[in-house]
Design an enzyme around this catalytic site. Structure first.
Site: not given
Ligand SMILES: *[C@@H]1O[C@H](CO)[C@@H](O)[C@H](O)[C@H]1NC(C)=O
Ligand SMILES: *[C@@H]1O[C@H](CO)[C@@H](O)[C@H](O)[C@H]1NC(C)=O
Ligand SMILES: *[C@@H]1O[C@H](CO)[C@@H](O)[C@H](O)[C@H]1NC(C)=O
Ligand SMILES: *[C@@H]1O[C@H](CO)[C@@H](O)[C@H](O)[C@H]1NC(C)=O
Length: 387
Positions: A34, A342, A345
């Site tokens: 990610s 979040d 991340h």
């Protein structure tokens, strides 16, 4: 008509300068999770008709793109800043679109990173009772890349040629091998036992890319996960861990990551010995990020580096049952003043700091800016255009 050796020397110098002035690398090849996914999981999840991941909804993407793109951030990622700095377009998610790659090269880049991807084959984790969010592990991503290669080039020599002036990014990858296991309740001690296997998986892909012809590779270490809102919440109030007084981060988790990074660096040195002709760049994500944890105000993170901008409340605005973008979550007004986006991340501002520290600063080994001194050479551009 014959030219003097001086003519050829000048011609060579001009051509060399011109090469640099137009950017050291003309394409990016990327694998990872990610931290580098520019939309692959988005497309894979649409195709699989499974539930759409929460990061496909606002406020993801609000800062730069003004809409969710499949990136796990409010804005751009490190790979986006790299592309911008090399004068390339942002690298599209290559598994997601039907790539029209020109037959002479890789286009300007391919990105196979998938959010949630592990370095190890998912079977490793399933055998230990750990649920893995995507099967697109590092090995699978390499297979996608090889399929693409075989569709555009038929000989080994052609393939090697494609890599000339490509910057190959292998990771960050491996973080999820630990995240998935720790979130499933495995102890830090047990997960530490995975490290040699994770490193082996990364190293084997690096070696395979070198065999295919990669000439310049960037291999990042892991971030200080002991500073992430996810783990600060998971271990909140627990007497099993200590916190570093200077940062508030969880000491055991950061020591664990440092062990991963040390082992990775040792293995990269071995590859350098075997392949002196290849440029192996270690990217020190850990210490680049640590700057913000040590001095958040200095870098503009006036809301601190630990608390998430977007999440489901609690001391670090993270709640594993209320993800960012879900109805009960809240998002901060000024994401640039937060390091953590979040929970797991980072914000665009954080990724920008890490990018600058790595590619314009001193947090890569060898220093990237010494390999690719574009700004220093750009003034000669006017000269080369006269030939
Ligand atoms: C992708 O492109 C190829 C070659 O142009 C084509 O044959 C194929 O049908 C396309 N696939 C999709 C899913 O659009
Ligand atoms: C991954 O593969 C396994 C075994 O083939 C399958 O059971 C599982 O559903 C897959 N997981 C995902 C997220 O696609
Ligand atoms: C951290 O702070 C605690 C409480 O103030 C103190 O007891 C401890 O010695 C400190 N640890 C370090 C390493 O400075
Ligand atoms: C997380 O959110 C759920 C749902 O709103 C709530 O029931 C729970 O108490 C929250 N947990 C924490 C630790 O705040």
């Amino acid at each position: 008509m014959a030219h003097s050796p001086t003519f050829y020397l000048i011609l060579t110098l001009l051509l060399t300068c011109n090469l640099h002035a137009s950017g050291c690398y003309t394409s990016i090849i990327s694998f990872g999770d990610s931290l580098a996914d520019t939309g692959n999981l988005k497309q894979l999840s649409i195709n699989s008709h499974s539930g759409a991941p929460h990061f496909l909804f606002p406020p993801y993407g609000e800062t730069f793109f003004h809409k969710p793109t499949g990136r796990c951030s409010n804005g751009r990622l490190i790979i986006d800043f790299i592309a911008e700095s090399l004068g390339l377009p942002l690298i599209p998610p290559s598994q997601a679109i039907n790539m029209t790659i020109d037959v002479t090269g890789l286009g300007q880049g391919v990105n196979y990173a998938v959010a949630g991807a592990t370095a190890l084959d998912p079977s490793f984790h399933r055998a230990r009772g750990v649920y893995v969010k995507t099967n697109a592990s590092l090995g699978v991503q390499l297979e996608w890349f090889k399929e693409m290669l075989s569709s555009i080039s038929s000989t080994v020599l052609e393939t090697k040629h494609l890599f000339t002036r490509s910057l190959v990014l292998v990771g960050e990858i491996g973080g999820n091998d630990y995240n998935h296991a720790l979130e499933a309740g495995k102890s830090i001690d047990e997960v530490e036992g995975y490290v040699p296997f994770v490193i082996e998986a990364i190293v084997s892909v690096v070696n395979e890319l070198i065999d295919l012809g990669a000439e310049t590779l960037v291999i990042p270490g892991n971030l200080p996960i002991g500073c992430s809102a996810t783990y600060l919440t998971l271990f909140y109030g627990s007497n099993k861990v200590q916190h570093d007084n200077a940062t508030g981060c969880i000491t055991q988790l950061n020591k664990f990551v440092e062990y991963h990074n040390e082992l990775l660096k040792i293995e990269l040195n071995k590859i350098r010995d075997v392949h002196p002709e290849v440029t192996i760049i270690y990217a020190d994500y850990y210490n680049a990020a640590m700057q913000a944890f040590l001095s958040p105000y200095k870098y503009g993170f006036t809301n601190g580096a630990l608390k998430a901008c977007c999440g489901g409340g609690g001391p670090f605005n993270y709640n594993s049952s209320v993800a960012c973008s879900e109805p009960l979550s809240t998002s901060c007004a000024e994401p640039d003043t937060y390091f953590n986006w979040d929970g797991l991340h980072l914000t665009e501002a954080a990724y920008r700091l890490i990018f600058k520290s790595l590619f314009e600063g001193s947090y890569t080994t060898p220093q990237f800016k010494s390999l690719c001194p574009t700004s220093r050479l750009q003034p000669v551009g006017g000269l080369s255009s006269s030939i």
